[in-house]
Design a protein around this motif. Structure first.
Motif, PDB file in Angstrom:
ATOM      1  N   PHE A   1       0.860  -1.189   0.000  1.00 30.56           N
ATOM      2  CA  PHE A   1       0.000   0.000   0.000  1.00 30.56           C
ATOM      3  C   PHE A   1       0.884   1.224   0.000  1.00 30.56           C
ATOM      4  O   PHE A   1       1.921   1.244   0.681  1.00 30.56           O
ATOM      5  N   GLY A   2       0.488   2.239  -0.761  1.00 35.09           N
ATOM      6  CA  GLY A   2       1.240   3.476  -0.748  1.00 35.09           C
ATOM      7  C   GLY A   2       0.813   4.426  -1.839  1.00 35.09           C
ATOM      8  O   GLY A   2       0.164   4.029  -2.808  1.00 35.09           O
ATOM      9  N   PRO A   3       1.137   5.707  -1.693  1.00 30.73           N
ATOM     10  CA  PRO A   3       0.792   6.700  -2.717  1.00 30.73           C
ATOM     11  C   PRO A   3       1.880   6.799  -3.776  1.00 30.73           C
ATOM     12  O   PRO A   3       3.023   6.406  -3.564  1.00 30.73           O
ATOM     13  N   SER A   4       1.482   7.339  -4.910  1.00 34.58           N
ATOM     14  CA  SER A   4       2.437   7.662  -5.971  1.00 34.58           C
ATOM     15  C   SER A   4       2.095   9.038  -6.515  1.00 34.58           C
ATOM     16  O   SER A   4       0.921   9.341  -6.764  1.00 34.58           O
ATOM     17  N   LEU A   5       3.098   9.858  -6.658  1.00 34.30           N
ATOM     18  CA  LEU A   5       2.904  11.234  -7.087  1.00 34.30           C
ATOM     19  C   LEU A   5       3.624  11.459  -8.408  1.00 34.30           C
ATOM     20  O   LEU A   5       4.811  11.149  -8.542  1.00 34.30           O
ATOM     21  N   SER A   6       2.880  11.994  -9.392  1.00 35.91           N
ATOM     22  CA  SER A   6       3.457  12.293 -10.699  1.00 35.91           C
ATOM     23  C   SER A   6       3.596  13.808 -10.839  1.00 35.91           C
ATOM     24  O   SER A   6       2.604  14.549 -10.732  1.00 35.91           O
ATOM     25  N   LEU A   7       4.811  14.271 -11.059  1.00 36.97           N
ATOM     26  CA  LEU A   7       5.089  15.697 -11.186  1.00 36.97           C
ATOM     27  C   LEU A   7       5.556  15.984 -12.609  1.00 36.97           C
ATOM     28  O   LEU A   7       6.664  15.601 -12.993  1.00 36.97           O
ATOM     29  N   PRO A   8       4.707  16.625 -13.437  1.00 36.03           N
ATOM     30  CA  PRO A   8       5.154  16.949 -14.800  1.00 36.03           C
ATOM     31  C   PRO A   8       6.271  17.994 -14.767  1.00 36.03           C
ATOM     32  O   PRO A   8       6.131  19.040 -14.144  1.00 36.03           O
ATOM     33  N   ILE A   9       7.356  17.692 -15.422  1.00 34.83           N
ATOM     34  CA  ILE A   9       8.510  18.596 -15.437  1.00 34.83           C
ATOM     35  C   ILE A   9       8.731  19.172 -16.826  1.00 34.83           C
ATOM     36  O   ILE A   9       8.817  20.390 -17.010  1.00 34.83           O
ATOM     37  N   PHE A  10       8.813  18.305 -17.824  1.00 36.33           N
ATOM     38  CA  PHE A  10       9.062  18.792 -19.180  1.00 36.33           C
ATOM     39  C   PHE A  10       8.315  17.897 -20.167  1.00 36.33           C
ATOM     40  O   PHE A  10       8.457  16.678 -20.146  1.00 36.33           O
ATOM     41  N   ASP A  11       7.465  18.524 -20.990  1.00 35.23           N
ATOM     42  CA  ASP A  11       6.746  17.774 -22.030  1.00 35.23           C
ATOM     43  C   ASP A  11       6.737  18.528 -23.352  1.00 35.23           C
ATOM     44  O   ASP A  11       5.885  18.290 -24.199  1.00 35.23           O
ATOM     45  N   ALA A  12       7.667  19.482 -23.488  1.00 30.93           N
ATOM     46  CA  ALA A  12       7.797  20.275 -24.726  1.00 30.93           C
ATOM     47  C   ALA A  12       6.530  21.064 -25.043  1.00 30.93           C
ATOM     48  O   ALA A  12       6.218  21.333 -26.202  1.00 30.93           O
ATOM     49  N   GLY A  13       5.755  21.438 -24.005  1.00 30.85           N
ATOM     50  CA  GLY A  13       4.563  22.264 -24.208  1.00 30.85           C
ATOM     51  C   GLY A  13       3.316  21.507 -24.598  1.00 30.85           C
ATOM     52  O   GLY A  13       2.312  22.122 -24.974  1.00 30.85           O
ATOM     53  N   SER A  14       3.333  20.168 -24.497  1.00 28.28           N
ATOM     54  CA  SER A  14       2.183  19.373 -24.926  1.00 28.28           C
ATOM     55  C   SER A  14       0.957  19.655 -24.062  1.00 28.28           C
ATOM     56  O   SER A  14      -0.142  19.891 -24.580  1.00 28.28           O
ATOM     57  N   ARG A  15       1.112  19.645 -22.732  1.00 31.10           N
ATOM     58  CA  ARG A  15      -0.040  19.876 -21.853  1.00 31.10           C
ATOM     59  C   ARG A  15      -0.575  21.297 -22.003  1.00 31.10           C
ATOM     60  O   ARG A  15      -1.794  21.512 -21.972  1.00 31.10           O
ATOM     61  N   LEU A  16       0.324  22.259 -22.133  1.00 28.25           N
ATOM     62  CA  LEU A  16      -0.123  23.640 -22.328  1.00 28.25           C
ATOM     63  C   LEU A  16      -0.881  23.786 -23.637  1.00 28.25           C
ATOM     64  O   LEU A  16      -1.894  24.500 -23.711  1.00 28.25           O
TER      65      LEU A  16
END
Length: 486
Positions: free
Chosen positions: A348-363
């Motif tokens: 059992f445990g949490p997992s955290l995803s931190l976006p750092i660099f995606d070349a502007g895809s999410r924006l």
């Protein structure tokens, strides 16, 4: 062994602290709904500019079809809505949208899976290796903590689109009813024109015969006789063309209703050439707020809300995502019939995803979602403006048709009297064949114009019915096939 415990808990502690910091930013990442934008798009005039029929007196504009003196009109609309493929497609789209909304809503709950497997094996390359039987069972769970409301806004968008599909069904019903009513009135007007043409054929056949008889005894010239014979042929041509037009309208009604043509013709026959009428159908009030009754505008508004939620979800996808996961497993191993070796484990445990660099895809995705919202809002404004125009045009046409009808009636009556008098004078030798033909044509045109004005008045009522939302009320409970009521 005790000295190892802080090392094992340190990753969980760091993750939990990071999650707490992220949760503190949630309120800043969830934008408010676009109430001001929708209110601005919904701006309508405080009152309609076009005149209201009957000066705005008498009963309200409701219960449309029951107010007509032709019960077949309401029956035909009901039968058509029960079997029309367009409405059946709308119902199917409602079911699809509801399923998608359920699927989107399920993402906010934990995902739990039970896995089980049993395997018996013996390695082929080594002799004397015993047979092994391995059995396993595990229960896995995963849950995304919706920090920035990404999942919730995806669910809201799906629910808004499901509501829009239900409202589209209402709009399709209103539009179909108006279309059936218009086709029905077109048929009755066409039949009335066929009657007028048939009477003209009968009269011209009789006059052409009289002309032939007068020509034989020298009381009519060849030119005048030729004119009347041509007029008789022209009347036959008009009658045949008018009858063909009526057949085409029947074909359209068959296509709308999905009913066999012979059955539909038998149903239509008793009221041949009778235009529906409703002296009590009047407008008491038709405020600009009537647009709130239109299901198509309500559906468009839900599409705007859906686009807004999708914009928020795309924006939230740019920020960290936190998930909780856990697993419980049981296993048993047996070698060559020996004793079973049981074992179990858990995690059992949490997992955290931190976006750092995606070349502007999410924006870029967020910007595209914002542009889709802007497009949807502009479309909603355009739909509101078009709705105002449709109401205004329907009121103008209705007012004009009601004023024109009495003049068209007076014109038809006057030309009919003139034609009868001219025919009598011609038989007595006091009028020429040219005068007789002119009187006939004027009478025929005036009678046709009267029927067209009467049909235009009914068509204006149907347009106003559709433009005002068909009497649909947002707060009223209306049943939708295969689902709940609105």
């Amino acid at each position: 062994m005790p000295v190892l415990k802080p090392k094992l808990r340190l990753p969980l502690l760091v993750t939990a602290l990071a999650a707490g910091l992220v949760l503190g930013l949630v309120g800043c990442a969830t934008p408010p709904p676009p109430k001001d934008a929708l209110k601005q798009a919904e701006q309508t005039p405080p009152a309609w500019v076009a005149p209201l029929p009957h000066g705005g007196q008498a009963t309200a504009l409701q219960d449309w079809w029951s107010q007509f003196d032709d019960p077949l009109l309401g029956q035909l609309i009901e039968q058509t809505q029960a079997a029309n493929p367009t409405l059946q497609q709308a119902v199917a789209r409602i079911k699809q949208a509801r399923a998608q909304a359920t699927q989107a809503g399920s993402a906010q709950w934990p995902n739990v899976n039970l896995n089980a497997a049993a395997q018996r094996q013996r390695l082929p390359l080594v002799s004397g290796v015993p047979t092994q039987t391995l059995s396993t069972a595990s229960l896995d769970a995963a849950w995304e903590i919706d920090l920035f409301a990404r999942v919730r806004q995806q669910r809201d968008a799906a629910e808004a689109r499901a509501q829009a599909s239900e409202l589209d069904w209402h709009a399709a019903r209103v539009s179909l009813a108006a279309e059936v009513a218009q086709s029905y009135v077109s048929l009755r007007a066409c039949e009335r024109l066929t009657q007028i043409s048939a009477a003209d054929v009968e009269a011209m056949t009789r006059l052409s015969q009289w002309s032939s008889d007068k020509l034989k005894v020298g009381f009519e010239s060849t030119a005048n006789d030729a004119l009347l014979q041509a007029a008789a042929a022209d009347s036959q041509n008009r009658w045949l063309n008018q009858r063909a037009e009526c057949d085409l309208v029947v074909k359209a009604l068959v296509s709308l209703s999905g009913r066999p043509e012979l059955e539909l013709r038998a149903q239509l026959a008793p009221a041949f050439a009778k235009l529906p009428s409703s002296p009590g159908l009047q407008v008491a009030q038709l405020p600009a707020a009537t647009l709130a009754q239109r299901p198509d505008l309500a559906a468009q508004q839900r599409q705007v809300l859906a686009a807004w939620s999708e914009r928020g979800a795309a924006e939230a996808a740019r920020y960290p995502q936190l998930q909780l996961g856990g697993s419980i497993s049981l296993s048993a191993l047996q070698v060559s019939g020996g004793p079973k070796i049981d074992g179990n484990g858990w995690s059992f445990g949490p997992s955290l995803s931190l976006p750092i660099f995606d070349a502007g895809s999410r924006l870029a995705n967020a910007d595209a979602a914002q542009a889709r919202f802007d497009e949807s809002l502009a479309g909603y404004r355009a739909a509101v403006l078009l709705a105002v125009r449709e109401v205004e045009e329907a009121l103008v046409r209705l007012d004009a048709a009601q004023q024109r009808e009495r003049y068209a009636q007076s014109s038809a009556d006057g030309y009919q009297r003139s034609a009868v008098a001219t025919a009598g004078s011609w038989r007595a030798g006091l009028a020429s064949a040219a005068e007789l033909e002119q009187a006939r044509r004027l009478t025929l045109n005036a009678q046709s114009a009267l029927v067209q004005v009467q049909a235009a008045r009914l068509a204006a009522w149907f347009s106003l019915y559709k433009a005002s939302g068909g009497g649909w009320q947002p707060e009223a409970s209306q049943s939708i096939p295969g689902g709940t009521a609105l």
